[in-house]
Design a protein around this motif. Structure first.
Motif, PDB file in Angstrom:
ATOM      1  N   ALA A  87       0.828  -1.201   0.000  1.00  0.00           N
ATOM      2  CA  ALA A  87       0.000   0.000   0.000  1.00  0.00           C
ATOM      3  C   ALA A  87       0.865   1.255   0.000  1.00  0.00           C
ATOM      4  O   ALA A  87       0.584   2.222  -0.719  1.00  0.00           O
ATOM      5  N   THR A 128      -4.824   0.257  -3.938  1.00  0.00           N
ATOM      6  CA  THR A 128      -4.116   0.832  -2.790  1.00  0.00           C
ATOM      7  C   THR A 128      -5.001   0.842  -1.555  1.00  0.00           C
ATOM      8  O   THR A 128      -4.571   0.459  -0.454  1.00  0.00           O
ATOM      9  N   TYR A 175      -5.313  -2.629  -0.020  1.00  0.00           N
ATOM     10  CA  TYR A 175      -4.168  -3.052   0.795  1.00  0.00           C
ATOM     11  C   TYR A 175      -4.119  -2.297   2.117  1.00  0.00           C
ATOM     12  O   TYR A 175      -3.768  -2.879   3.163  1.00  0.00           O
ATOM     13  N   TRP A 176      -4.468  -1.002   2.103  1.00  0.00           N
ATOM     14  CA  TRP A 176      -4.522  -0.274   3.378  1.00  0.00           C
ATOM     15  C   TRP A 176      -5.560  -0.905   4.302  1.00  0.00           C
ATOM     16  O   TRP A 176      -5.328  -1.042   5.510  1.00  0.00           O
TER      17      TRP A 176
END
Length: 409
Positions: A188, A219, A222-223
Motif C-alpha cells: 500500500a 491501494t 491493501y490499506w
C-alpha cells in the motif's frame, strides 16, 4: 564448559550449546553429526537450556542416535516447557494430550501467546469440532503470520534497495496475497507514494493497474487489509482515502469512523488532528467545538513534533468559536477556552480507588477525608488556572495574528 561462570554467562553458554547441538542434529552450516549434537545438547541441558531439553526430547521420541523412549521424551519436553520454551510446550502438550487434556491445552495456550505458529495450528485443530470462532481465529493467525518456505519479502526488500520499484511492489503484493501484514503495509505504501513512477517510465502511467482509478482502488484494498491486521498507520491511511475520495466515492462519515479507530486504538496523532479538524468544520460529523478542542489537545500530547501545528489549529478554532458566538450560532453552554481540563478515565479510576480506600469510621478519619476533599479542590483550582493561562495564550496569539493583517492607513 568452563566452570565458575556468572549467571549471565551461563545463560549465554547454555543458548550457544543448544544452538550448536540443533545445528549439528540438522546439518545446518555443517555436516550432520549425531554424536556431536548429543554432546552439545547434553551440555546445554546441564546449564538449563529449554531448547536443549526440547531437542533431546525429540531425539528420545524419534529414536535418533538412541533407542526410542516415550517416557524419557515426555520428561525432556516437560523440562523444556517449565523453562518457557515454546517448542517444548507444544511437544509436551502433544505428548500428553490424550492423558491430560487440560494441561495440554494450557501449554498450547502459553506457546500461542508467545507467537508459536504450531501452537496456533494445534489449538485450531482442538477448537474446530466445538468452537468454530476460536478455530477460525487460530487458523487465520497461521495463514497470516506463518513463516512460509519461500517468502517474497526479502526479494522485495532487496529490489526496493536497488531502486527497482516495480519489482518491489510486485513482491510486496505477492506477500500481501499470502497474508503477510508487512507485505500489505509495504504494498500500500509503495502504491501510494510511488504512483506512476512504479513503471520506471513517466510516459507509462500506472502500468501495474492500467488506470489511476484501479490503482487507487487496489491501494485502498491493501490499506484496509493492513488495518485489519493492526499494522501501524494503516487505519489512518484508510480514512484518508475515504475523506479525499481516492479509490472510492468520498465518504466523510466513514473517514471519521476510520480516524476514530486509529486515534483510540492506535493513538495515532495525525488521526487525532484530522478528527479535530472534522469536528471543527462539521465535516462528516456534527460540528462540535468541544470535541474539536479535545482531539487537538490529544494530538499535541501524542506528538510533540506537531505542537506548533496543534497550537495554530487551536488558534483557528478560537477564531471560529468567537465568530460563531458573535453571529448567534450554537456554540455550547460553557466557554470553550476557559473550561477546566476534562478529567481522564485514568484520573476518574484513581479518584474512585482513593475513595474506596478511605473508609471514615470515626471522627479522625472523617476529618482526614475533609482535608483530602480540600486538597482535591485546591488541585482542581490549579488545573483551572493552568487551563486559563494556556488558553489565554491562544487568544493572544489569534489577536496578534489578526492585528498583523489589519490594513494600515
Amino acid at each position: 564448559v568452563r566452570a565458575g561462570l556468572a549467571p549471565a554467562e551461563a545463560a549465554l553458554a547454555a543458548q550457544a550449546a543448544a544452538m550448536l547441538g540443533v545445528m549439528s542434529l540438522r546439518g545446518e552450516g555443517m555436516a550432520a553429526d549425531l554424536a556431536a549434537a548429543q554432546a552439545w545438547l547434553n551440555a546445554g541441558a546441564k546449564l538449563g537450556s529449554g531448547m536443549a531439553f526440547n531437542a533431546l526430547g525429540v531425539m528420545h521420541q524419534q529414536g535418533i542416535s538412541m533407542p526410542a523412549n516415550r517416557e524419557r521424551a515426555i520428561e525432556m519436553f516437560k523440562l523444556a516447557a517449565e523453562r518457557r520454551h515454546h517448542g517444548g510446550q507444544v511437544n509436551f502438550a502433544l505428548a500428553i494430550a490424550d492423558v491430560l487434556p487440560d494441561v495440554a491445552h494450557e501449554n498450547l495456550k502459553r506457546a500461542a501467546e508467545g507467537g508459536h505458529i504450531l501452537a496456533h495450528f494445534h489449538l485450531a485443530e482442538l477448537y474446530a469440532p466445538t468452537q468454530c470462532g476460536m478455530a477460525v481465529a487460530s487458523y487465520k493467525y497461521v495463514a497470516e503470520f506463518g513463516d512460509w518456505l519461500h517468502s517474497p519479502i526479502p526479494r522485495a526488500a532487496a529490489a526496493y534497495r536497488r531502486g527497482a520499484l516495480d519489482a518491489a511492489a510486485l513482491g510486496y503484493m505477492q506477500a500481501a496475497e499470502m497474508g503477510y501484514g508487512v507485505g500489505q503495509l509495504n504494498a500500500a505504501l509503495l502504491l501510494e507514494t510511488a504512483g506512476a513512477r512504479l513503471s520506471g517510465n513517466s510516459s507509462a502511467e500506472y502500468r501495474l493497474f492500467g488506470t489511476r482509478a484501479a490503482h487507487e482502488r487496489q491501494t485502498l484494498a491493501y490499506w484496509t487489509r493492513a488495518a485489519n491486521q493492526n499494522m501501524p498507520d494503516a487505519r489512518a491511511k484508510q480514512g484518508d482515502h475515504y475523506y479525499y475520495g481516492r479509490g472510492v466515492a468520498r465518504d466523510a462519515e466513514r473517514a471519521a469512523a476510520a480516524y476514530t479507530v486509529a486515534a483510540e486504538a492506535d493513538a495515532n496523532a495525525l488521526a487525532m488532528w484530522n478528527l479535530g479538524y472534522m469536528y471543527e468544520n462539521g465535516d462528516g460529523v456534527r460540528r462540535d467545538f468541544y470535541l474539536a478542542k479535545r482531539w487537538y489537545d490529544k494530538s499535541i500530547e501524542a506528538n510533540e513534533a506537531g505542537r506548533l501545528a496543534g497550537h495554530l489549529a487551536l488558534a483557528r478554532l478560537c477564531a471560529k468559536y468567537m465568530w460563531a458566538w458573535l453571529i448567534g450560532d450554537d456554540v455550547g453552554e460553557s466557554p470553550l477556552f476557559f473550561a477546566p481540563r476534562p478529567v481522564t478515565r485514568e484520573e476518574e479510576e484513581a479518584a474512585a480507588a482513593r475513595n474506596d480506600a478511605q473508609a471514615p469510621d470515626d471522627w479522625e478519619h472523617a476529618a482526614a477525608a475533609d482535608t483530602g476533599e480540600d486538597s482535591q479542590d485546591d488541585e482542581t483550582a490549579e488545573e483551572v488556572d493552568e487551563s486559563l493561562s494556556g488558553n489565554i495564550f491562544f487568544i493572544m496569539l489569534f489577536l496578534a495574528a489578526a492585528w498583523m493583517f489589519l490594513p494600515f492607513r
